[in-house]
Design a protein around this motif. Structure first.
Motif, PDB file in Angstrom:
ATOM      1  N   GLY A  74       1.742  16.132  -0.209  1.00 31.69           N
ATOM      2  CA  GLY A  74       0.813  17.136   0.277  1.00 31.69           C
ATOM      3  C   GLY A  74       1.340  18.545   0.169  1.00 31.69           C
ATOM      4  N   GLY A  75       2.556  18.706  -0.374  1.00 31.73           N
ATOM      5  CA  GLY A  75       3.126  20.034  -0.535  1.00 31.73           C
ATOM      6  C   GLY A  75       2.486  20.796  -1.677  1.00 31.73           C
ATOM      7  N   SER A  76       2.669  22.124  -1.677  1.00 26.04           N
ATOM      8  CA  SER A  76       2.051  22.970  -2.698  1.00 26.04           C
ATOM      9  C   SER A  76       2.982  23.275  -3.860  1.00 26.04           C
ATOM     10  N   PRO A  97       0.821  -1.213   0.000  1.00 23.24           N
ATOM     11  CA  PRO A  97       0.000   0.000   0.000  1.00 23.24           C
ATOM     12  C   PRO A  97       0.856   1.264   0.000  1.00 23.24           C
ATOM     13  N   GLN A  98       0.356   2.290  -0.691  1.00 27.47           N
ATOM     14  CA  GLN A  98       1.006   3.599  -0.716  1.00 27.47           C
ATOM     15  C   GLN A  98      -0.061   4.665  -0.477  1.00 27.47           C
ATOM     16  N   THR A  99       0.298   5.731   0.228  1.00 23.20           N
ATOM     17  CA  THR A  99      -0.638   6.797   0.582  1.00 23.20           C
ATOM     18  C   THR A  99      -0.376   8.027  -0.281  1.00 23.20           C
ATOM     19  N   PHE A 100      -1.472   8.625  -0.751  1.00 20.89           N
ATOM     20  CA  PHE A 100      -1.385   9.785  -1.629  1.00 20.89           C
ATOM     21  C   PHE A 100      -2.173  10.948  -1.018  1.00 20.89           C
ATOM     22  N   ALA A 101      -1.582  12.137  -1.069  1.00 20.87           N
ATOM     23  CA  ALA A 101      -2.303  13.328  -0.629  1.00 20.87           C
ATOM     24  C   ALA A 101      -3.421  13.666  -1.603  1.00 20.87           C
ATOM     25  N   VAL A 131      -5.792   9.297   0.288  1.00 23.22           N
ATOM     26  CA  VAL A 131      -6.252   7.950  -0.005  1.00 23.22           C
ATOM     27  C   VAL A 131      -5.062   6.993  -0.012  1.00 23.22           C
ATOM     28  N   THR A 132      -5.267   5.795   0.511  1.00 19.94           N
ATOM     29  CA  THR A 132      -4.249   4.742   0.478  1.00 19.94           C
ATOM     30  C   THR A 132      -4.638   3.729  -0.589  1.00 19.94           C
ATOM     31  N   VAL A 133      -3.675   3.413  -1.463  1.00 17.30           N
ATOM     32  CA  VAL A 133      -3.940   2.536  -2.600  1.00 17.30           C
ATOM     33  C   VAL A 133      -3.042   1.306  -2.504  1.00 17.30           C
ATOM     34  N   ASP A 134      -3.648   0.154  -2.581  1.00 11.19           N
ATOM     35  CA  ASP A 134      -2.915  -1.109  -2.636  1.00 11.19           C
ATOM     36  C   ASP A 134      -3.477  -1.885  -3.816  1.00 11.19           C
ATOM     37  N   GLY A 135      -2.950  -1.616  -4.984  1.00 14.36           N
ATOM     38  CA  GLY A 135      -3.494  -2.201  -6.206  1.00 14.36           C
ATOM     39  C   GLY A 135      -3.858  -1.103  -7.180  1.00 14.36           C
TER      40      GLY A 135
END
Length: 652
Positions: A297-299, A241-245, A267-271
């Motif tokens: 999450g940076g601008s 799983p990887q987490t995305f801002a 959101v966390t995506v695993d797949g």
């Protein structure tokens, strides 16, 4: 010495920012005068500019109606100038003849060609030039681009110019939004430029677990305002799983128009994560759909990774009016063209005097004098506490007014017994409405330019609306009771004034739960012996929630109700739209305040829907509360007023 060209890039617009105000809004500045200087402060002013090579010189440049800088030739030998648009700063502008300038700096005698450079060239080009731009070149010796860490940008980013014959790798994608990729035809035929249509490739050797994205879209189909497109994107992770801002799919079109189609935040995506959204193009030309994600999450732009892109072409087609052609609806449903203003549609104003309705005509005509064109009509609000207030607010003098009149009243007075439409729905007020029809006919107002308006029927704040919500102020009306009230009202008043028009008005974006506005109007499409139950769909829209800009304009068109769905309904059912209230809103009330962009976009909409546009009137009133200030005449909104009074729009 030669003259070099300036301007013409996607970034060359005059803009105004509200930063560090809360909204940090950026707006283009149409038709603003610019002066050109040799330095960021003081310096020499250049007055020998040329709009055409060898032509006469000019000292002042003027931006277009869209805020774009004109393309011009600078003084002899000058490759950098500073633009002054009258605010506190000057802004640098580099010559667009960049190829020849770079060649000179590198002491090359010929234009670069593919695979001509060595690794030794990279340090020379990977540098700041006068602290205003960066050049990054593909290294043919190692067959690589410089890595992101080697070309760390400032923020906001300085312009990036990428030279090379290979697509940018993932490490450099962060710069794609700020690329001016040079046109080879303007620089001696060089082909040593990335193909802007080629999609970046992933780099599995560098990071086998890096997320990948794909993108797909529907075939564009005809719609009200251009082409409706469905865009889908998928992000796939590997290695856990990887987490995305934020994961996003968006589109960009002509003149920098943007629209976020769909996104997921935090959101966390695993797949695989799928995103799907739709939008309606507002201009002809080439549009691009692209996918992107942000893990930090940076601008800063360096926090984003751009995925693949797909381009498509939009060609606006003549609208289908719903009655077999491109002509306006005719017959009993049509409000005729008045032709007082000289504008291609009926253009008036919402401005009134409830205490002295005779004076409303004077106020309306004064607005026409201010803008330089007579008004085609006006909107009036009488008092509405009693039946006498409502029915005695029409003065005899109005019979002499040669334009259209929109008269705004509810189905029953606000102080009338039941706190909803129940009495009118039950037919208990039919005689009153019949008497009002008799009165209009006796006064000479039984005509197709007199519009009886029942306003904001989808607004929960009025007791006559259907389906009240959000802590309703009054007992709610059911859709059934609302429809029954409208049928009784229309049948009764048209029994003795059959030529008047009925407008049932809505306000933008106030959809009600449990039903759609189309299903309500569908129940009122049937005809009775005096004509349709309604003739015009009234519509109110203001520059607030949100204050409009290039990034959200399409979203406001597509709200429910919004211009796109109302116009589509009118064309399909032989009705007209009356834009009865529209205007600016003070910044303290969440509006765009002095926003010429809103004015120009509204003019464009009116021009595109004039086949079904009954009338439109700017809301020249201070508003309630006063923070909703809409008026242009007092001078609070000089830029917007100038845009409105421009001779290409409402001005003389």
């Amino acid at each position: 010495m030669p003259r070099y060209l300036f301007g013409g890039s996607p970034a060359d617009f005059a803009i105004q920012t509200n930063y560090p105000a809360d909204d940090a809004t950026v707006r283009v500045q149409p038709e603003v005068d610019l002066t050109v200087w040799s330095a960021p402060v003081a310096g020499t002013r250049y007055t020998d500019l040329q709009l055409e090579f060898g032509g006469s010189t000019v000292a002042i440049l003027t931006t277009s109606v869209s805020g774009r800088l004109p393309r011009f030739y600078g003084p002899d030998g000058v490759t950098q100038v500073w633009i002054d648009m009258g605010d506190t700063d000057r802004y640098v502008l580099e010559s667009t003849d960049l190829g020849s300038i770079v060649d000179t700096k590198l002491d090359k005698t010929a234009q670069p060609s593919p695979h001509q450079h060595s690794g030794a060239d990279v340090p020379s080009l990977q540098r700041q030039i006068d602290a205003t731009m960066r050049c990054v070149m593909f290294d043919d010796a190692s067959n690589t681009w410089p890595y992101q860490s080697d070309v760390t940008p400032t923020y906001p980013p300085t312009p990036m110019f990428w030279y090379g014959n290979a697509a940018l790798p993932v490490q450099a994608r962060w710069g794609l939004d700020y690329v001016d990729q040079l046109d080879a035809t303007n620089h001696g035929g060089s082909t040593n430029i990335p193909d802007p249509t080629e999609e970046p490739t992933e780099d599995p050797v560098e990071d086998p677990d890096e997320p990948t994205m794909t993108i797909a879209m529907s075939t564009p189909v005809a719609s009200i305002n251009g082409a409706a497109v469905t865009v889908s994107a998928a992000l796939t992770t590997a290695g856990g799983p990887q987490t995305f801002a934020r994961v996003q799919v968006a589109v960009r079109g002509p003149s920098g128009q943007t629209n976020d189609v769909a996104y997921r935040a935090n959101v966390t995506v695993d797949g695989t994560l799928s995103l799907t959204g739709g939008f309606t193009a507002s201009a002809s030309g080439t549009w691009t759909a692209y996918a992107t994600y942000n893990k930090t999450g940076g601008s800063a732009q360096s926090d984003w990774v751009d995925g693949p892109k797909k381009t498509f072409t939009v060609t606006l087609t003549p609208p289908d009016t719903g009655n077999g052609g491109t002509t306006p609806p005719t017959g009993s449903a049509s409000v005729p063209k008045v032709n007082r203003s000289g504008i291609q549609w009926n253009s008036g104003v919402a401005r009134w005097d409830s205490d002295n309705p005779d004076n409303t005509v004077n106020l309306a005509n004064a607005f026409g004098t201010w803008r330089g064109r007579s008004v085609d009509g006006f909107l009036h609000f009488p008092k509405r506490q009693t039946w006498n207030d409502m029915f005695n607010g029409v003065p005899a003098s109005w019979a002499n007014f040669p334009g259209y009149i929109v008269y705004s009243i509810p189905p029953q007075p606000e102080t009338e017994g039941a706190q909803n439409n129940s009495a009118t729905a039950a037919g208990q007020n039919n005689t009153r409405w019949e008497d009002f029809g008799k009165k209009l006919t006796a006064m000479g107002l039984n005509r197709s330019t007199f519009i009886l308006r029942i306003w904001e029927v989808n607004g929960y704040w009025y007791k006559w609306a259907w389906g009240n919500e959000r802590g309703t102020k009054v007992a709610p009306n059911t859709v059934e009771s609302f429809v029954a009230a409208m049928k009784n009202l229309s049948t009764s008043v048209k029994k003795y004034a059959p030529n008047i028009k009925i407008s049932i008005n809505m306000t933008r974006g106030q959809s009600r739960s449990g039903t759609t506005w189309q299903s309500v109007y569908n129940q009122l499409l049937g005809n009775h012996q005096y004509g349709a139950y309604f003739d015009v769909i009234g519509y109110d829209t203001y520059d607030w929630y949100p204050a409009t800009n290039t990034g959200n304009w399409n979203g406001t068109l597509n709200e429910a109700p919004g211009f796109n769905d109302i116009v589509s309904y009118c064309r399909s059912n032989g009705k007209q739209i009356g834009v009865e209230e529209w205007g600016l809103v003070g910044g303290g009330a969440g509006g765009g305040a002095d926003n010429p962009y809103f004015i120009t976009q509204m003019y464009g909409v009116f021009n595109s829907i004039k086949d079904v546009l009954a009338y439109e009137g700017y809301y020249e009133d201070k508003g309630a509360p006063d923070t909703l200030e809409h008026r242009m005449i007092p001078g609070a909104y000089p830029s917007a007023a100038a845009a409105y009074k421009n001779s290409a729009r409402w001005g003389s």
